[in-house]
Scaffold this motif. Sequence first.
Motif, mmCIF file in Angstrom:
data_model
loop_
_atom_site.group_PDB
_atom_site.id
_atom_site.type_symbol
_atom_site.label_atom_id
_atom_site.label_comp_id
_atom_site.label_asym_id
_atom_site.label_seq_id
_atom_site.Cartn_x
_atom_site.Cartn_y
_atom_site.Cartn_z
ATOM 1 N N MET A 64 0.841 -1.181 0.000
ATOM 2 C CA MET A 64 0.000 0.000 0.000
ATOM 3 C C MET A 64 0.886 1.244 0.000
ATOM 4 O O MET A 64 1.646 1.481 0.924
ATOM 5 C CB MET A 64 -0.885 -0.009 1.240
ATOM 6 N N THR A 65 0.829 2.027 -1.036
ATOM 7 C CA THR A 65 1.648 3.221 -1.155
ATOM 8 C C THR A 65 1.057 4.355 -0.328
ATOM 9 O O THR A 65 -0.119 4.657 -0.435
ATOM 10 C CB THR A 65 1.765 3.636 -2.633
ATOM 11 N N GLN A 66 1.895 4.956 0.522
ATOM 12 C CA GLN A 66 1.499 6.124 1.303
ATOM 13 C C GLN A 66 1.771 7.369 0.470
ATOM 14 O O GLN A 66 2.610 7.364 -0.418
ATOM 15 C CB GLN A 66 2.319 6.186 2.599
ATOM 16 N N LEU A 94 9.444 3.708 3.290
ATOM 17 C CA LEU A 94 8.440 4.360 4.129
ATOM 18 C C LEU A 94 7.170 4.657 3.330
ATOM 19 O O LEU A 94 6.055 4.429 3.808
ATOM 20 C CB LEU A 94 9.019 5.653 4.703
ATOM 21 N N ALA A 95 7.332 5.147 2.125
ATOM 22 C CA ALA A 95 6.186 5.501 1.285
ATOM 23 C C ALA A 95 5.465 4.279 0.728
ATOM 24 O O ALA A 95 4.374 4.413 0.163
ATOM 25 C CB ALA A 95 6.647 6.400 0.135
ATOM 26 N N ASN A 96 6.058 3.103 0.892
ATOM 27 C CA ASN A 96 5.473 1.876 0.341
ATOM 28 C C ASN A 96 5.276 0.796 1.396
ATOM 29 O O ASN A 96 5.274 -0.398 1.081
ATOM 30 C CB ASN A 96 6.355 1.349 -0.795
ATOM 31 N N LEU A 97 5.082 1.195 2.642
ATOM 32 C CA LEU A 97 4.858 0.213 3.697
ATOM 33 C C LEU A 97 3.519 -0.492 3.496
ATOM 34 O O LEU A 97 2.533 0.140 3.120
ATOM 35 C CB LEU A 97 4.862 0.888 5.072
ATOM 36 N N PRO A 98 3.482 -1.800 3.749
ATOM 37 C CA PRO A 98 2.217 -2.530 3.661
ATOM 38 C C PRO A 98 1.236 -2.057 4.744
ATOM 39 O O PRO A 98 1.644 -1.466 5.753
ATOM 40 C CB PRO A 98 2.611 -3.989 3.920
#
Length: 139
Positions: free
Chosen positions: A1-3, A69-73
């Motif tokens: 999930m991309t933040q 960080l921007a792509n943490l699940p």
Amino acid sequence: MTQSYSLDALNQRSVGKLPGYLGIVFTRCEGSEVSAELALKDVHMAPNGYLHAGSIVTLADTSCGYGCLANLPERATGFTTIELKSNHMGTALEGTIVSRAAAAHLGKTTQVWDAVVTHKDSGKTIALFRCTQLILYPK
């Protein structure tokens, strides 16, 4: 999930920390790609007058880390680096170096990121970098 992280948010995150002290500036954060720059100063150099490997690694590692960080699940609370490697092919004495990081693997327990560090004006490759991030979850 991309933040969703704005460049301002990423750059603000560095204030008062090593990336901020070194002068790393983020210029792109889109999906699984992140770019950052470092304008070279005397503080980035080793005592022998050449660019310190630590300056290069910090630029690459920070760009990969912010990409992680921007792509943490979903439900993940953070990450930590469990392995990194860099191959250095050149140096720079002045100007700006750029790190372009891209995800090679975005898993639920690990992520693998690659970065290429180049000299902004000449396009010369300075280093190739790869790191593995362990994804952290609440206990």
